[in-house]
Write an enzyme that holds these catalytic residues in place. Structure first.
Site, PDB file in Angstrom:
ATOM      1  N   ASP A  96    -114.871 100.421  27.274  1.00  0.00           N
ATOM      2  CA  ASP A  96    -115.070  98.992  27.014  1.00  0.00           C
ATOM      3  C   ASP A  96    -114.515  98.155  28.175  1.00  0.00           C
ATOM      4  O   ASP A  96    -113.320  98.199  28.453  1.00  0.00           O
ATOM      5  CB  ASP A  96    -114.364  98.565  25.722  1.00  0.00           C
ATOM      6  CG  ASP A  96    -115.040  99.101  24.473  1.00  0.00           C
ATOM      7  OD1 ASP A  96    -116.135  99.665  24.610  1.00  0.00           O
ATOM      8  OD2 ASP A  96    -114.482  98.934  23.371  1.00  0.00           O
ATOM      9  N   GLU A 151    -118.446 103.261  14.602  1.00  0.00           N
ATOM     10  CA  GLU A 151    -118.490 104.621  14.054  1.00  0.00           C
ATOM     11  C   GLU A 151    -117.880 104.676  12.655  1.00  0.00           C
ATOM     12  O   GLU A 151    -116.940 103.938  12.339  1.00  0.00           O
ATOM     13  CB  GLU A 151    -117.731 105.572  14.987  1.00  0.00           C
ATOM     14  CG  GLU A 151    -118.382 105.669  16.351  1.00  0.00           C
ATOM     15  CD  GLU A 151    -117.538 106.364  17.404  1.00  0.00           C
ATOM     16  OE1 GLU A 151    -118.122 106.863  18.384  1.00  0.00           O
ATOM     17  OE2 GLU A 151    -116.297 106.391  17.265  1.00  0.00           O
ATOM     18  N   THR A 181    -122.283 112.033  18.838  1.00  0.00           N
ATOM     19  CA  THR A 181    -121.991 111.770  20.249  1.00  0.00           C
ATOM     20  C   THR A 181    -121.512 113.057  20.941  1.00  0.00           C
ATOM     21  O   THR A 181    -121.622 114.138  20.384  1.00  0.00           O
ATOM     22  CB  THR A 181    -120.967 110.618  20.370  1.00  0.00           C
ATOM     23  OG1 THR A 181    -120.724 110.345  21.741  1.00  0.00           O
ATOM     24  CG2 THR A 181    -119.677 110.946  19.661  1.00  0.00           C
ATOM     25  N   GLU A 186    -126.039 110.730  21.292  1.00  0.00           N
ATOM     26  CA  GLU A 186    -125.853 110.117  22.611  1.00  0.00           C
ATOM     27  C   GLU A 186    -124.772 110.874  23.368  1.00  0.00           C
ATOM     28  O   GLU A 186    -124.046 111.689  22.796  1.00  0.00           O
ATOM     29  CB  GLU A 186    -125.451 108.648  22.457  1.00  0.00           C
ATOM     30  CG  GLU A 186    -124.174 108.433  21.689  1.00  0.00           C
ATOM     31  CD  GLU A 186    -123.912 106.962  21.358  1.00  0.00           C
ATOM     32  OE1 GLU A 186    -122.779 106.501  21.599  1.00  0.00           O
ATOM     33  OE2 GLU A 186    -124.826 106.296  20.852  1.00  0.00           O
ATOM     34  N   LEU A 240    -119.701 109.826  27.450  1.00  0.00           N
ATOM     35  CA  LEU A 240    -119.293 109.173  28.688  1.00  0.00           C
ATOM     36  C   LEU A 240    -120.466 109.145  29.655  1.00  0.00           C
ATOM     37  O   LEU A 240    -121.331 110.024  29.615  1.00  0.00           O
ATOM     38  CB  LEU A 240    -118.113 109.929  29.320  1.00  0.00           C
ATOM     39  CG  LEU A 240    -116.877 110.095  28.421  1.00  0.00           C
ATOM     40  CD1 LEU A 240    -115.879 111.061  29.055  1.00  0.00           C
ATOM     41  CD2 LEU A 240    -116.215 108.757  28.146  1.00  0.00           C
TER      42      LEU A 240
END
Length: 514
Positions: A106, A191, A347, A385, A388
């Site tokens: 972020d 999440e 993820t 996804e 990183l």
């Protein structure tokens, strides 16, 4: 759970998996402006030329309802969506009920709406709280899901009203088939989990994190549950360590630890069940709002791969995933999603065990296999996804293996594959020469070397949720299963060392000529 070839009679199309690209976090600013339309359009057109199916974007609660309760302002998002539609791309929209900032990756800060934070100023228990009493304002505690503390509304009512306003004000993009996916934010980073490892409170990888159930609402709930079970003497854990401990440094997670006792098992069941109930209730609200539209409703599950090889699975437990030897913590989530015709988004698809430090007892590959298998066992769509940003062939090849674990089918029928992948994320670096060349190859391999086909990302009409699943049936889903079969390597590789060598040679020649 089989996919068959489409109406074109092309057997290879059965292998096609749509690929989306996550847009930048601050593409719509905290001030609710969309300032870089020209630059964004250029990047969207590059993605379209690469064959990408669509984009994913956070729709921030802290931006849209910033002016006050039920004062929604959708103008900037409409401009963005019009641009995406103009470029021929589809949209995955995240209902982002969390703060942006404070999580890995972020670089933008977007807090919850001020009028929500103001409630927290006088009543800090609306936020998740650790044993030391530290509040976390990045997401409202699930303890206030049904507490009318926000101008007479509960948290769940606020989320439902927000999604209703989105559906009504952005209807043109549903009608045109541009919006195909609604990912419902259910916790920090969007999440379904507790904020057990917040960097804002000093957590560092690979710390075990801390339980986040010490606000007064969750405390009261636990006391009531323990009393009903005949153990009014039981209290919340006081032996589970702090954020950066290792399992063996704690009584709770150590060998023969509290987590293995009757008291520990009762607590962990309660803690994880509260998370399941939270997800179930909000997904039901989302389904009420969006059923009848041709969209997916999805929930994101976090890839907590560190301490996976430790008997305690400590950080999974503090996050609310009661996943230990003899107990599957992910199948109950898949089962809840099956009730809502939902999709499980996971993820860390790009990670390999060999890339992780040994002391963290990390096993992302094993975790991915477990979670994807949980979804497929309950016959739901599974998406995912990368955790990183990666631009290297090794990372892409790992994603491709997870997308089609047993490789390409040439018969027109495939037993299991992922329903979609979202690449994290659009950035200036992605569009640089070598990076974008490899990315375009990756898109082609996601599509199994087929041309772009828009209908491959079509979604059937979302049906209304099925009846609530009894807790006994959910707990039945905790029985472990063998993971589905996985090949060792993908058969749709984007290349390896030789391709990297040729790429570097190309770049040197190109720079010399220029």
């Amino acid at each position: 759970f089989k996919t068959v070839a489409g109406k074109f009679g092309n057997n290879m199309l059965v292998n096609y998996v749509p690929i989306y690209v996550m847009l930048q976090l601050g593409i719509v600013t905290r001030e609710n402006e969309f300032p870089d339309a020209d630059k964004v359009e250029k990047q969207l057109r590059q993605l379209k030329s690469a064959g990408v199916d669509g984009i994913m974007v956070d729709v921030w609660w802290g931006i849209i309802e910033a002016a006050g309760p039920k004062k929604y302002e959708w103008g900037s998002y409409k401009k963005l969506f019009q641009l995406v539609e103009k470029c021929g791309l589809r949209i995955q929209a995240i209902m982002s009920f969390h703060q942006c900032g404070g999580n890995v990756g972020d670089a933008v800060y977007i807090p919850l709406p001020e009028w929500v934070l103001a409630v927290g100023e006088t009543n800090g228990d609306v936020f998740y709280t650790n044993r030391a009493g530290n509040r976390n304002p990045e997401y409202l505690s699930l303890g206030v899901d049904n507490q009318p503390l926000f101008g007479g509304r509960t948290a769940v009512q606020i989320y439902s009203d927000f999604m209703t306003s989105f559906r009504e004000n952005i209807s043109e993009f549903f009608d045109s088939g541009t919006i195909v996916d609604i990912e419902v934010g259910l916790g920090p980073a969007g999440e379904l989990r507790y904020p057990s490892y917040p960097e804002t409170q000093g957590w560092k990888y690979p710390g075990i994190g801390e339980f986040q159930c010490y606000d007064k609402y969750l405390k009261e709930d636990f006391v009531a549950a323990a009393t009903q079970a005949g153990h009014e003497e039981w209290d919340l854990p006081d032996d589970a360590g702090t954020y950066n401990d290792t399992p063996d440094k704690t009584v709770f997670f150590g060998s023969d630890g509290t987590y293995l006792t009757e008291k520990g098992k009762f607590f962990l069941t309660w803690y994880s069940n509260k998370l399941l109930e939270h997800g179930d209730q909000i997904l039901d609200e989302a389904n009420k709002v969006f059923h009848g539209s041709k969209v997916r409703v999805a929930a994101k599950v976090s890839g907590i791969h560190w301490w996976y090889k430790d008997d305690s699975h400590a950080c999974e437990l503090t996050s609310g995933y009661y996943n230990v030897k003899g107990r599957d913590g992910y199948r109950p989530i898949a089962r809840i999603l099956s009730r809502h015709y939902g999709t499980l988004n996971f993820t860390c698809l790009e990670m390999r065990n060999s890339e992780q430090s040994a002391e963290a007892k990390s096993a992302p590959e094993d975790l991915v296999k477990q979670v994807l298998s949980a979804g497929w066992t309950d016959k739901i769509d599974v998406g995912g996804e990368n955790a990183l940003s990666r631009y290297d062939r090794k990372g892409y090849n790992k994603i491709l293996l997870n997308v089609r674990p047993t490789g390409l089918s040439r018969t027109g029928q495939i037993d299991y594959k992922m329903a979609q992948v979202t690449y994290l994320r659009s950035s200036d670096e992605l569009y640089e020469g070598k990076n974008f060349r490899i990315f375009k190859t990756f898109v082609k391999k996601m599509h199994a070397d087929q041309e772009y086909h828009r209908e491959q990302s079509d979604i059937p009409t979302l049906q209304r949720s099925k009846p609530k699943i009894p807790i006994e049936e959910l707990l039945e889903a905790t029985k472990p299963i063998e993971p589905f079969r996985w090949n060792d390597e993908t058969d749709t590789s984007v290349g390896g060392a030789l391709a990297d060598y040729l790429d570097n040679l190309f770049d040197k020649v190109f720079s010399f000529l220029n």
